[in-house]
Design an enzyme around this catalytic site. Structure first.
Site, PDB file in Angstrom:
ATOM      1  N   ASP A 161       0.856  -1.179   0.000  1.00 20.05           N
ATOM      2  CA  ASP A 161       0.000   0.000   0.000  1.00 20.05           C
ATOM      3  C   ASP A 161       0.892   1.228   0.000  1.00 20.05           C
ATOM      4  O   ASP A 161       2.036   1.177   0.446  1.00 20.05           O
ATOM      5  CB  ASP A 161      -0.872   0.026   1.253  1.00 20.05           C
ATOM      6  CG  ASP A 161      -1.963  -1.038   1.236  1.00 20.05           C
ATOM      7  OD1 ASP A 161      -1.967  -1.867   0.310  1.00 20.05           O
ATOM      8  OD2 ASP A 161      -2.801  -1.045   2.157  1.00 20.05           O
ATOM      9  N   HIS A 219       5.163  -7.255  -0.447  1.00 18.09           N
ATOM     10  CA  HIS A 219       5.069  -8.539  -1.119  1.00 18.09           C
ATOM     11  C   HIS A 219       5.875  -8.524  -2.414  1.00 18.09           C
ATOM     12  O   HIS A 219       6.342  -7.479  -2.864  1.00 18.09           O
ATOM     13  CB  HIS A 219       3.599  -8.859  -1.434  1.00 18.09           C
ATOM     14  CG  HIS A 219       2.720  -8.902  -0.224  1.00 18.09           C
ATOM     15  ND1 HIS A 219       2.093 -10.060   0.201  1.00 18.09           N
ATOM     16  CD2 HIS A 219       2.332  -7.939   0.655  1.00 18.09           C
ATOM     17  CE1 HIS A 219       1.379  -9.804   1.280  1.00 18.09           C
ATOM     18  NE2 HIS A 219       1.507  -8.522   1.570  1.00 18.09           N
ATOM     19  N   SER A 250       7.345   3.551   5.338  1.00 26.91           N
ATOM     20  CA  SER A 250       8.652   3.851   4.763  1.00 26.91           C
ATOM     21  C   SER A 250       8.524   3.943   3.249  1.00 26.91           C
ATOM     22  O   SER A 250       7.534   4.464   2.749  1.00 26.91           O
ATOM     23  CB  SER A 250       9.692   2.802   5.166  1.00 26.91           C
ATOM     24  OG  SER A 250      10.982   3.281   4.898  1.00 26.91           O
TER      25      SER A 250
END
Length: 362
Positions: A144, A220, A331
C-alpha cells in the site's frame, strides 16, 4: 543556631551545556521546523498550487543528520515491544487509527484488545480478500502507499520525486556478479545503467512507493522473480515523507536500506526497502541473517549476502503477491527493473495505490 548550611554550585556548572546537547536541541528544533514547512507544502499541493523545488544545502543536510535518529529509532522499537495493559490498548490504538486514518475493517483481527503491543498492531495482517492480486498485469504494487515517481531511468539518475534525483550507482552500490543473476551479461557498456541492462532493446525502469504510517506495513513480491543477492546499507534514518524527499537530494542514498537483486523473465530486477525515522527495523522473511539499525554502524559501508550457493543455485524464487517482508512503520519501496521498450505503467504520480493493484505491463 543549629541550622544546616546550604551549599550551592556555581551557576556555570548548573547551566553547563555539553556540545551533544546543543547539537541534539538544534537539530531537533530544525527538524521540527522542516516538518512545519512540509505541512505548508502539502496544503499548497492540495489546493493545486505547484510548489517550486528548493533543495537543502550541505549544512542543512548535515544539521538534520546530526539528530540521533538511529538511537531514537531503536528506542522507539523497544517501546513498541512493551506489552500494554488490556484496558489501555483500545484508547492507544484508537488514537493512532484516528490520527492516520487506519481502516481496521480490512484487518484479519479487528478486536483492538488482541494486539499486545504497538509492534503487533503495526504488523497486523489483512483479511485474505482485502487485497486481490491482479493476474492480468506483469508487475503489481508490492505494498500500500502513494506513488511518488515512476518511469524510465535516464542518465544514471533516478527521480525520488519530480525534479529531485539520486545516483543509480550510489543507491544500488557496485554491480553484482553476473554469475549470481543467472543470465548472460550484455557486452560491457560505459555507464552503470547500461551494465544492468542484459538484453538488447530493453530499458531500465523505476517506481517509488511511499508507505505512510497508516498504511499496511507488509510488502510482497511485485512479480515472479528470483532473488539472488542482498545488499544492506547501514545509514541515516531521516524522514522519507514526500516533503523531505522533495527537499534533500539523494535522500534514499543517505538512508539505511536493503537492496534485493535478481532476475525475472525480462532480465534484471531489484526491490529496495528504504528505512526512515522510527523505521530502523526492516525484516525480510527468508533472510534470518539480516539485522538492520545495529549500533555497529560504519558510514559508507555495505554488507553483501548471496542466496546462490552450491546447495541452492537458483536463489530464492518468489511468486507474484507472495509475502516478502515488513516495516515497523511506514517507509519507502523502490523498484528498479529491466523490461522491453513497450512496457507501460498504469499509474499517475501522487496517486494512492494498494498492494495487488497493477503497476504496469507489456
Amino acid at each position: 543556631a543549629g541550622r544546616k548550611k546550604l551549599h550551592t554550585a556555581p551557576v556555570g556548572q548548573v547551566f553547563r551545556l555539553r556540545p551533544f546537547h546543543v547539537l541534539v536541541a538544534t537539530g531537533g528544533g530544525y527538524a521540527g521546523y522542516r516538518k512545519y514547512e512540509d505541512y505548508k507544502l502539502e496544503q499548497l499541493e492540495k489546493r493545486g498550487i505547484e510548489v517550486p523545488v528548493k533543495l537543502a544545502s550541505e549544512w542543512e543536510v548535515a544539521l538534520y543528520k546530526s539528530v540521533p535518529t538511529r538511537l531514537l529509532s531503536r528506542a522507539w522499537g523497544r517501546l513498541n515491544q512493551v506489552e500494554l495493559p488490556t484496558w489501555l490498548r483500545k484508547p492507544v490504538y484508537s488514537l493512532y487509527i484516528w490520527t492516520f486514518g487506519v481502516n481496521m475493517k480490512e484487518a484479519a483481527v479487528e478486536d483492538l484488545h488482541h494486539y499486545r503491543n504497538l509492534s503487533e498492531f503495526f504488523r497486523r495482517k489483512l483479511k485474505p480478500q482485502a487485497r486481490p492480486v491482479c493476474g492480468l498485469h506483469s508487475v503489481i504494487s508490492p505494498s500500500d502507499g502513494k506513488i511518488l515517481n515512476f518511469g524510465q531511468v535516464k542518465n544514471c539518475e533516478v527521480e525520488q520525486v519530480k525534479g529531485v534525483t539520486y545516483s543509480l550507482e550510489s543507491f544500488l552500490g557496485p554491480r553484482v556478479c553476473a554469475e549470481e543473476l543467472h543470465f548472460s551479461q550484455a557486452p560491457t557498456a560505459n555507464s552503470f545503467q547500461h551494465q544492468l541492462v542484459t538484453k538488447e532493446g530493453n530499458e531500465l525502469y523505476h517506481c517509488v512507493i511511499y508507505l505512510a504510517p497508516g498504511d499496511y506495513h507488509c510488502f510482497h513480491s511485485p512479480t515472479d522473480w528470483r532473488v539472488s543477492h542482498r545488499r544492506h546499507f547501514p545509514g541515516s534514518l531521516m524522514s522519507v515523507n514526500p516533503g523531505v524527499a522533495r527537499w534533500i537530494k539523494e535522500l534514499f542514498c543517505h538512508n539505511e536500506r536493503v537492496v534485493l537483486t535478481g532476475d525475472w523473465k525480462h532480465g534484471f530486477f531489484s526491490l529496495t526497502a528504504v528505512g526512515a525515522t522510527n523505521v530502523g527495523s526492516i525484516r525480510i522473511y527468508f533472510d534470518q541473517d539480516l539485522h538492520t539499525n545495529s549500533p555497529c554502524y560504519s558510514k559508507g559501508s555495505f554488507n553483501d549476502f548471496s542466496f546462490v550457493s552450491n546447495n541452492n543455485k537458483e536463489g530464492i524464487p518468489m511468486r507474484k503477491g507472495e509475502h516478502l517482508g515488513e516495516f515497523n512503520l511506514g517507509s519507502t519501496i523502490v523498484l528498479i527493473f529491466e523490461a522491453p521498450k513497450d512496457f507501460k505503467f498504469h499509474l499517475k504520480a501522487g496517486q494512492k495505490i494498494r498492494f495487488g493493484e497493477a503497476l504496469g505491463s507489456l
